[in-house]
Design a protein around this motif. Structure first.
Motif, PDB file in Angstrom:
ATOM      1  N   SER A 161       0.796  -1.232   0.000  1.00 13.13           N
ATOM      2  CA  SER A 161       0.000   0.000   0.000  1.00 13.13           C
ATOM      3  C   SER A 161       0.829   1.283   0.000  1.00 13.13           C
ATOM      4  O   SER A 161       0.319   2.345   0.306  1.00 13.13           O
ATOM      5  CB  SER A 161      -0.958  -0.001   1.197  1.00 13.13           C
ATOM      6  N   LYS A 180       3.947   3.908   1.097  1.00 13.88           N
ATOM      7  CA  LYS A 180       4.864   4.312   2.174  1.00 13.88           C
ATOM      8  C   LYS A 180       4.525   3.693   3.525  1.00 13.88           C
ATOM      9  O   LYS A 180       5.402   3.406   4.321  1.00 13.88           O
ATOM     10  CB  LYS A 180       4.863   5.830   2.325  1.00 13.88           C
ATOM     11  N   ASN A 181       3.242   3.530   3.812  1.00 15.04           N
ATOM     12  CA  ASN A 181       2.823   3.039   5.120  1.00 15.04           C
ATOM     13  C   ASN A 181       2.459   1.564   5.125  1.00 15.04           C
ATOM     14  O   ASN A 181       1.719   1.110   5.997  1.00 15.04           O
ATOM     15  CB  ASN A 181       1.642   3.867   5.638  1.00 15.04           C
ATOM     16  N   ALA A 182       2.989   0.796   4.170  1.00 16.08           N
ATOM     17  CA  ALA A 182       2.623  -0.628   4.072  1.00 16.08           C
ATOM     18  C   ALA A 182       2.897  -1.362   5.371  1.00 16.08           C
ATOM     19  O   ALA A 182       2.096  -2.186   5.807  1.00 16.08           O
ATOM     20  CB  ALA A 182       3.363  -1.294   2.925  1.00 16.08           C
ATOM     21  N   GLU A 183       4.016  -1.058   6.028  1.00 15.85           N
ATOM     22  CA  GLU A 183       4.339  -1.771   7.263  1.00 15.85           C
ATOM     23  C   GLU A 183       3.377  -1.430   8.396  1.00 15.85           C
ATOM     24  O   GLU A 183       3.266  -2.155   9.373  1.00 15.85           O
ATOM     25  CB  GLU A 183       5.788  -1.512   7.711  1.00 15.85           C
ATOM     26  N   VAL A 184       2.645  -0.330   8.258  1.00 16.52           N
ATOM     27  CA  VAL A 184       1.669   0.082   9.268  1.00 16.52           C
ATOM     28  C   VAL A 184       0.248  -0.291   8.838  1.00 16.52           C
ATOM     29  O   VAL A 184      -0.547  -0.767   9.642  1.00 16.52           O
ATOM     30  CB  VAL A 184       1.747   1.611   9.515  1.00 16.52           C
ATOM     31  N   ASP A 185      -0.054  -0.099   7.554  1.00 17.80           N
ATOM     32  CA  ASP A 185      -1.422  -0.268   7.064  1.00 17.80           C
ATOM     33  C   ASP A 185      -1.778  -1.703   6.690  1.00 17.80           C
ATOM     34  O   ASP A 185      -2.945  -2.081   6.725  1.00 17.80           O
ATOM     35  CB  ASP A 185      -1.653   0.631   5.844  1.00 17.80           C
ATOM     36  N   GLU A 186      -0.786  -2.500   6.300  1.00 15.74           N
ATOM     37  CA  GLU A 186      -1.072  -3.879   5.913  1.00 15.74           C
ATOM     38  C   GLU A 186      -1.558  -4.649   7.142  1.00 15.74           C
ATOM     39  O   GLU A 186      -1.055  -4.470   8.235  1.00 15.74           O
ATOM     40  CB  GLU A 186       0.190  -4.539   5.344  1.00 15.74           C
TER      41      GLU A 186
END
Length: 94
Positions: free
Chosen positions: A62, A64-70
């Motif tokens: 997703s 820039k925030n993949a590590e947060v949003d996934e």
């Protein structure tokens, strides 16, 4: 990525399909799929379809925030883990 190919009539595919349907309490079908996927486990010459199974997830790749949003639903991972365990036990006992 390369397509994934599954023979829907193969015995081991039908066993997996049966286990998943039992765990989910509903019928599941096949779909076209390309790229990195666990469906490659069932790669064979034949149909360009796989029986894709996974936990419930979202926000893959997703940005820039993949590590947060996934995210992944932990309960669905429990169901998948139980299905994999049952599938392996069936294959071992064949």
């Amino acid at each position: 990525g390369e397509g994934c190919i599954t023979d829907p009539s193969a015995e081991y595919v039908q066993i997996w399909k049966g286990v998943i349907e039992k765990k989910l309490g509903k019928k599941v079908g096949f779909q076209n799929m390309h790229g990195a996927t666990d469906g490659r486990h069932f790669y064979m010459n034949g149909s360009e379809q796989v029986l894709a199974t996974s936990g419930l997830t979202g926000a893959h790749h997703s940005g820039k925030n993949a590590e947060v949003d996934e995210w992944v639903d932990l309960e669905s991972l429990g169901v998948l883990s139980s299905a994999i365990s049952e599938y392996v036990k069936i294959l071992i006992n064949k």
